[in-house]
Design a protein around this motif. Structure first.
Motif, PDB file in Angstrom:
ATOM      1  N   CYS A  89       0.845  -1.190   0.000  1.00  0.00           N
ATOM      2  CA  CYS A  89       0.000   0.000   0.000  1.00  0.00           C
ATOM      3  C   CYS A  89       0.881   1.242   0.000  1.00  0.00           C
ATOM      4  CB  CYS A  89      -0.907   0.010   1.229  1.00  0.00           C
ATOM      5  SG  CYS A  89      -2.135  -1.317   1.207  1.00  0.00           S
ATOM      6  N   VAL A  90       0.611   2.143  -0.927  1.00  0.00           N
ATOM      7  CA  VAL A  90       1.374   3.372  -1.070  1.00  0.00           C
ATOM      8  C   VAL A  90       0.414   4.537  -0.865  1.00  0.00           C
ATOM      9  CG1 VAL A  90       2.829   4.745  -2.610  1.00  0.00           C
ATOM     10  CG2 VAL A  90       2.939   2.239  -2.681  1.00  0.00           C
ATOM     11  N   ASN A  98       4.057   1.491   2.581  1.00  0.00           N
ATOM     12  CA  ASN A  98       3.838   2.022   3.920  1.00  0.00           C
ATOM     13  C   ASN A  98       3.248   0.920   4.789  1.00  0.00           C
ATOM     14  OD1 ASN A  98       3.029   3.368   6.258  1.00  0.00           O
ATOM     15  ND2 ASN A  98       2.534   5.252   5.148  1.00  0.00           N
ATOM     16  N   LEU A  99       4.075   0.365   5.680  1.00  0.00           N
ATOM     17  CA  LEU A  99       3.646  -0.762   6.497  1.00  0.00           C
ATOM     18  C   LEU A  99       2.574  -0.373   7.511  1.00  0.00           C
ATOM     19  CD1 LEU A  99       7.097  -2.480   7.153  1.00  0.00           C
ATOM     20  CD2 LEU A  99       5.392  -3.037   5.415  1.00  0.00           C
ATOM     21  N   ALA A 100       2.376   0.929   7.718  1.00  0.00           N
ATOM     22  CA  ALA A 100       1.353   1.380   8.661  1.00  0.00           C
ATOM     23  C   ALA A 100      -0.029   1.428   8.026  1.00  0.00           C
ATOM     24  CB  ALA A 100       1.725   2.761   9.211  1.00  0.00           C
ATOM     25  N   LEU A 101      -0.095   1.283   6.713  1.00  0.00           N
ATOM     26  CA  LEU A 101      -1.379   1.402   6.029  1.00  0.00           C
ATOM     27  C   LEU A 101      -2.092   0.062   5.884  1.00  0.00           C
ATOM     28  CD1 LEU A 101      -0.510   3.928   3.162  1.00  0.00           C
ATOM     29  CD2 LEU A 101      -1.725   4.376   5.312  1.00  0.00           C
ATOM     30  N   CYS A 102      -1.356  -1.016   5.613  1.00  0.00           N
ATOM     31  CA  CYS A 102      -2.027  -2.299   5.395  1.00  0.00           C
ATOM     32  C   CYS A 102      -1.099  -3.450   5.749  1.00  0.00           C
ATOM     33  CB  CYS A 102      -2.506  -2.428   3.952  1.00  0.00           C
ATOM     34  SG  CYS A 102      -1.195  -2.642   2.725  1.00  0.00           S
ATOM     35  N   SER A 103      -1.698  -4.607   5.930  1.00  0.00           N
ATOM     36  CA  SER A 103      -0.947  -5.846   6.117  1.00  0.00           C
ATOM     37  C   SER A 103      -1.385  -6.830   5.045  1.00  0.00           C
ATOM     38  CB  SER A 103      -1.175  -6.429   7.516  1.00  0.00           C
ATOM     39  OG  SER A 103      -2.544  -6.773   7.684  1.00  0.00           O
ATOM     40  N   ARG A 142      -2.972   3.706  -2.917  1.00  0.00           N
ATOM     41  CA  ARG A 142      -2.648   2.962  -4.122  1.00  0.00           C
ATOM     42  C   ARG A 142      -2.174   1.566  -3.717  1.00  0.00           C
ATOM     43  NH1 ARG A 142       0.218   7.644  -5.012  1.00  0.00           N
ATOM     44  NH2 ARG A 142       2.200   6.542  -5.267  1.00  0.00           N
ATOM     45  N   VAL A 143      -2.864   0.561  -4.234  1.00  0.00           N
ATOM     46  CA  VAL A 143      -2.597  -0.835  -3.891  1.00  0.00           C
ATOM     47  C   VAL A 143      -1.932  -1.515  -5.083  1.00  0.00           C
ATOM     48  CG1 VAL A 143      -3.658  -3.036  -3.263  1.00  0.00           C
ATOM     49  CG2 VAL A 143      -4.545  -0.903  -2.299  1.00  0.00           C
ATOM     50  N   ARG A 144      -0.887  -2.287  -4.826  1.00  0.00           N
ATOM     51  CA  ARG A 144      -0.153  -2.995  -5.878  1.00  0.00           C
ATOM     52  C   ARG A 144       0.348  -4.326  -5.345  1.00  0.00           C
ATOM     53  NH1 ARG A 144       5.102   1.066  -5.617  1.00  0.00           N
ATOM     54  NH2 ARG A 144       6.065   0.147  -3.745  1.00  0.00           N
ATOM     55  N   GLU A 200       0.707  -2.814 -11.803  1.00  0.00           N
ATOM     56  CA  GLU A 200       0.082  -1.500 -11.841  1.00  0.00           C
ATOM     57  C   GLU A 200      -0.622  -1.255 -10.504  1.00  0.00           C
ATOM     58  OE1 GLU A 200      -3.178  -4.231 -13.481  1.00  0.00           O
ATOM     59  OE2 GLU A 200      -1.005  -4.205 -13.168  1.00  0.00           O
ATOM     60  N   GLU A 201      -0.987  -0.019 -10.241  1.00  0.00           N
ATOM     61  CA  GLU A 201      -1.610   0.335  -8.969  1.00  0.00           C
ATOM     62  C   GLU A 201      -3.100   0.623  -9.147  1.00  0.00           C
ATOM     63  OE1 GLU A 201       0.706   3.634  -7.696  1.00  0.00           O
ATOM     64  OE2 GLU A 201       2.423   2.413  -7.082  1.00  0.00           O
ATOM     65  N   VAL A 202      -3.866   0.264  -8.123  1.00  0.00           N
ATOM     66  CA  VAL A 202      -5.306   0.536  -8.095  1.00  0.00           C
ATOM     67  C   VAL A 202      -5.602   1.362  -6.848  1.00  0.00           C
ATOM     68  CG1 VAL A 202      -7.604  -0.468  -7.882  1.00  0.00           C
ATOM     69  CG2 VAL A 202      -5.908  -1.551  -9.359  1.00  0.00           C
ATOM     70  N   GLU A 203      -6.377   2.427  -6.999  1.00  0.00           N
ATOM     71  CA  GLU A 203      -6.697   3.286  -5.869  1.00  0.00           C
ATOM     72  C   GLU A 203      -7.932   2.776  -5.128  1.00  0.00           C
ATOM     73  OE1 GLU A 203      -6.988   7.415  -6.584  1.00  0.00           O
ATOM     74  OE2 GLU A 203      -4.877   7.645  -7.149  1.00  0.00           O
ATOM     75  N   ILE A 204      -7.786   2.649  -3.807  1.00  0.00           N
ATOM     76  CA  ILE A 204      -8.897   2.251  -2.937  1.00  0.00           C
ATOM     77  C   ILE A 204      -8.917   3.203  -1.752  1.00  0.00           C
ATOM     78  CG2 ILE A 204      -9.893   0.415  -1.524  1.00  0.00           C
ATOM     79  CD1 ILE A 204      -8.447  -1.621  -3.218  1.00  0.00           C
ATOM     80  N   THR A 205     -10.090   3.681  -1.381  1.00  0.00           N
ATOM     81  CA  THR A 205     -10.219   4.629  -0.273  1.00  0.00           C
ATOM     82  C   THR A 205     -10.566   3.883   1.013  1.00  0.00           C
ATOM     83  OG1 THR A 205     -10.963   6.373  -1.771  1.00  0.00           O
ATOM     84  CG2 THR A 205     -11.431   6.666   0.584  1.00  0.00           C
ATOM     85  N   PRO A 206      -9.727   4.003   2.050  1.00  0.00           N
ATOM     86  CA  PRO A 206     -10.043   3.345   3.326  1.00  0.00           C
ATOM     87  C   PRO A 206     -11.131   4.094   4.076  1.00  0.00           C
ATOM     88  CG  PRO A 206      -8.036   4.636   3.551  1.00  0.00           C
ATOM     89  CD  PRO A 206      -8.447   4.736   2.101  1.00  0.00           C
ATOM     90  N   GLN A 207     -11.933   3.354   4.817  1.00  0.00           N
ATOM     91  CA  GLN A 207     -13.003   3.945   5.614  1.00  0.00           C
ATOM     92  C   GLN A 207     -12.886   3.421   7.045  1.00  0.00           C
ATOM     93  OE1 GLN A 207     -15.113   6.201   4.505  1.00  0.00           O
ATOM     94  NE2 GLN A 207     -14.574   6.091   2.340  1.00  0.00           N
ATOM     95  N   PRO A 208     -13.136   4.278   8.053  1.00  0.00           N
ATOM     96  CA  PRO A 208     -13.129   3.794   9.431  1.00  0.00           C
ATOM     97  C   PRO A 208     -14.158   2.684   9.616  1.00  0.00           C
ATOM     98  CG  PRO A 208     -13.195   6.202   9.368  1.00  0.00           C
ATOM     99  CD  PRO A 208     -13.455   5.718   7.971  1.00  0.00           C
ATOM    100  N   ASN A 209     -13.763   1.679  10.394  1.00  0.00           N
ATOM    101  CA  ASN A 209     -14.666   0.556  10.649  1.00  0.00           C
ATOM    102  C   ASN A 209     -15.142   0.637  12.100  1.00  0.00           C
ATOM    103  OD1 ASN A 209     -15.975  -1.887  10.994  1.00  0.00           O
ATOM    104  ND2 ASN A 209     -14.439  -3.078   9.891  1.00  0.00           N
ATOM    105  N   THR A 210     -16.406   0.992  12.279  1.00  0.00           N
ATOM    106  CA  THR A 210     -16.939   1.177  13.626  1.00  0.00           C
ATOM    107  C   THR A 210     -17.005  -0.154  14.388  1.00  0.00           C
ATOM    108  OG1 THR A 210     -19.184   0.955  12.749  1.00  0.00           O
ATOM    109  CG2 THR A 210     -18.290   3.166  12.954  1.00  0.00           C
TER     110      THR A 210
END
Length: 216
Positions: A89-90, A98-103, A142-144, A200-210
């Motif tokens: 995840c970039v 960025n290791l803080a964005l996704c696993s 951006r996910v790759r 290639e990269e694909v854009e995905i928007t993260p959303q808070p998960n209640t």
């Protein structure tokens, strides 16, 4: 490349036009000498440079709640084995993972080419946005897919290691980031070694998960 011991094969063993693309090799073993060598040339052209690309991107969400798993489908080629692969995840700013964005789950030791003779290129990897990714990213992410391939060709454990490291572009370009050569004849050409290859990269928007306490 020597693919047969007999230098003048019988005409019946040469193969036909149809055998070039026949699944399973056609009527002769390997489809006959000529079709087999044509397919070998195709494979070597493909192997000049590793590649990875996303597939089924229409199935990926445009937004994703933090902490929820998503499966990314992809395929790789230009190599013989995927040593390791992961989803990266970039953020909006920067190009590094960025290791803080996704696993991400990790794929290891997947053979693209095996004894069956049919390439196994299609794989999938699951990843998830980490809690807090919404704020850290400042927007879409951006996910790759990143892959490392064929590093066994340069290991010290290989039988011929005593003769020195590999000296071909074919090996060093996919195993050694310090490998760099340029040729300006007929236009500038560059061979730059690297360890990681990216889709290639694909854009995905993260959303808070209640549901996991990420809501505001």
């Amino acid at each position: 490349v020597e693919t047969a011991g007999r230098k003048t094969p019988y005409n019946s063993q040469l193969g036909t036009n149809q055998d070039v693309i026949a699944r399973g090799g056609g009527r002769q073993p390997g489809g006959g000498h000529i079709p087999r060598n044509i397919r070998l040339c195709w494979m070597m052209v493909d192997a000049v440079q590793p590649w990875v690309r996303l597939t089924d991107t229409h199935l990926l969400p445009t937004t994703l709640s933090e902490g929820l798993d998503v499966e990314v489908h992809w395929e790789a080629g230009g190599a013989f084995q995927v040593d390791t692969a992961r989803v990266e995840c970039v953020g909006v700013v920067g190009t590094e993972n960025n290791l803080a964005l996704c696993s991400s789950d990790t794929v290891t030791a997947h053979k693209i080419w095996a004894d069956s003779g049919q390439p196994d290129r299609s794989l999938s990897t699951t990843f998830r946005f980490l809690q807090g990714a919404t704020e850290l990213s400042g927007g879409s992410i951006r996910v790759r897919v990143a892959v490392m391939v064929d590093h066994g060709w340069a290991l010290e454990s290989r039988p011929e290691h005593g003769k020195g490291p590999p000296q071909t572009h074919f090996v060093r370009a996919r195993t050694d980031p310090s490998w760099h050569f340029e040729n300006s004849e007929g236009g500038r050409r560059v061979v730059q070694g690297r360890k990681w290859w990216y889709s290639e990269e694909v854009e995905i928007t993260p959303q808070p998960n209640t549901l996991i306490g990420g809501g505001r």
